[in-house]
Design an enzyme around this catalytic site. Structure first.
Site, PDB file in Angstrom:
ATOM      1  N   ARG A 151      -5.042   6.100  -7.794  1.00 47.02           N
ATOM      2  CA  ARG A 151      -4.764   7.534  -7.800  1.00 47.02           C
ATOM      3  C   ARG A 151      -4.546   8.055  -9.220  1.00 47.02           C
ATOM      4  NH1 ARG A 151       0.081   7.788  -3.546  1.00 47.02           N
ATOM      5  NH2 ARG A 151      -0.058  10.033  -3.972  1.00 47.02           N
ATOM      6  N   LEU A 164       0.860  -1.174   0.000  1.00 44.68           N
ATOM      7  CA  LEU A 164       0.000   0.000   0.000  1.00 44.68           C
ATOM      8  C   LEU A 164       0.900   1.229   0.000  1.00 44.68           C
ATOM      9  CD1 LEU A 164      -2.694  -0.892   2.734  1.00 44.68           C
ATOM     10  CD2 LEU A 164      -2.905  -1.132   0.249  1.00 44.68           C
ATOM     11  N   ASP A 165       0.455   2.304  -0.646  1.00 47.67           N
ATOM     12  CA  ASP A 165       1.203   3.557  -0.596  1.00 47.67           C
ATOM     13  C   ASP A 165       1.347   4.012   0.856  1.00 47.67           C
ATOM     14  OD1 ASP A 165       1.198   3.509  -3.338  1.00 47.67           O
ATOM     15  OD2 ASP A 165      -0.478   4.913  -3.531  1.00 47.67           O
ATOM     16  N   ARG A 166       2.378   4.771   1.124  1.00 45.49           N
ATOM     17  CA  ARG A 166       2.626   5.264   2.484  1.00 45.49           C
ATOM     18  C   ARG A 166       1.394   5.930   3.083  1.00 45.49           C
ATOM     19  NH1 ARG A 166       7.368   7.750   5.267  1.00 45.49           N
ATOM     20  NH2 ARG A 166       8.581   7.563   3.357  1.00 45.49           N
TER      21      ARG A 166
END
Length: 237
Positions: free
Chosen positions: A174, A75-77
């Site tokens: 995104r 997962l992205d930060r």
């Protein structure tokens, strides 16, 4: 859901910053990752990450231990939600080999109202020299990326989406919604000067997968973060 799975009990003293263990057995760890925590520290091994923290948890201070937490996905930060880690490379490989059979549900708040209230975004994503993901015209230059979505709530300026992530490319949700004219609320990278500063409004809410050893279907769901309910007060989870 843990029927048929031997689950190890976790002493309360093991508190991991930004990571909450939802389930642990002899093959896997299923965790909730908070915003601000890297999934893995690929560029700087000393940087705090869920992978490193869980590896330290498994080793319990034993410097001779070879135990590791093996990430199955990322997962992205600034994305919160559920993640799977394996305890062995064999379990990691099994989970990755069967990844297409998993169901990954995300929730995202995006800017504007979508003309189509449900559908699937499809494009080929590639990363440029600046580590910026974008869709490319030539399929040979990118990886097929598919994102199914449904609008579940709206305000005059935003939409709340339930997303079934059909593929798992870097920054996929995104990028695709930003390119469609509906960037994720609070996205500083693809949202272009979004005024919302509290957090990136993207959350990996649930995941369903087959256990790498027992083969039984497992399902883990998480609560929607309060920011989503505040932005969409009429939505009833």
């Amino acid at each position: 859901m843990t029927d048929g799975i031997r689950t190890k009990k976790r002493p309360r003293r093991h508190i991991i910053r930004g990571v909450d263990i939802l389930h642990e057995d002899y093959d896997i760890l299923v965790v909730y990752k908070d915003i601000g925590v890297l999934s893995t520290a690929l560029r700087n091994p000393r940087e705090y990450s869920a992978e490193g923290a869980l590896t330290n948890y498994l080793r319990k201070g034993d410097t001779r231990s070879r135990k590791c937490a093996y990430p199955v996905h990322r997962l992205d930060r600034e994305t919160s939600g559920v993640m799977i880690f394996a305890k062995t490379q064999e379990a990691q490989n099994t989970l990755k080999d069967n990844w297409k059979g998993n169901e990954k549900i995300y929730f995202a708040a995006v800017r504007g109202k979508l003309a189509e209230k449900c559908g699937t975004l499809t494009s080929y994503l590639a990363e440029d020299e600046d580590l910026f993901m974008r869709s490319v015209d030539n399929p040979q230059d990118g990886k097929l990326s598919q994102t199914a979505y449904e609008v579940v709530a709206e305000t005059p300026t935003m939409s709340l989406l339930k997303i079934n992530l059909l593929t798992g490319r870097k920054n996929q949700i995104r990028v695709q919604f930003a390119e469609a004219g509906h960037p994720v609320v609070g996205d500083p990278k693809y949202g272009r000067n979004d005024p919302f500063r509290e957090r990136l409004c993207l959350h990996a809410k649930s995941i369903a997968f087959d256990h790498p050893h027992h083969g039984k279907r497992m399902f883990f769901d998480t609560e929607l973060p309060s920011v989503f309910l505040r932005l969409f007060p009429e939505y009833q989870p």
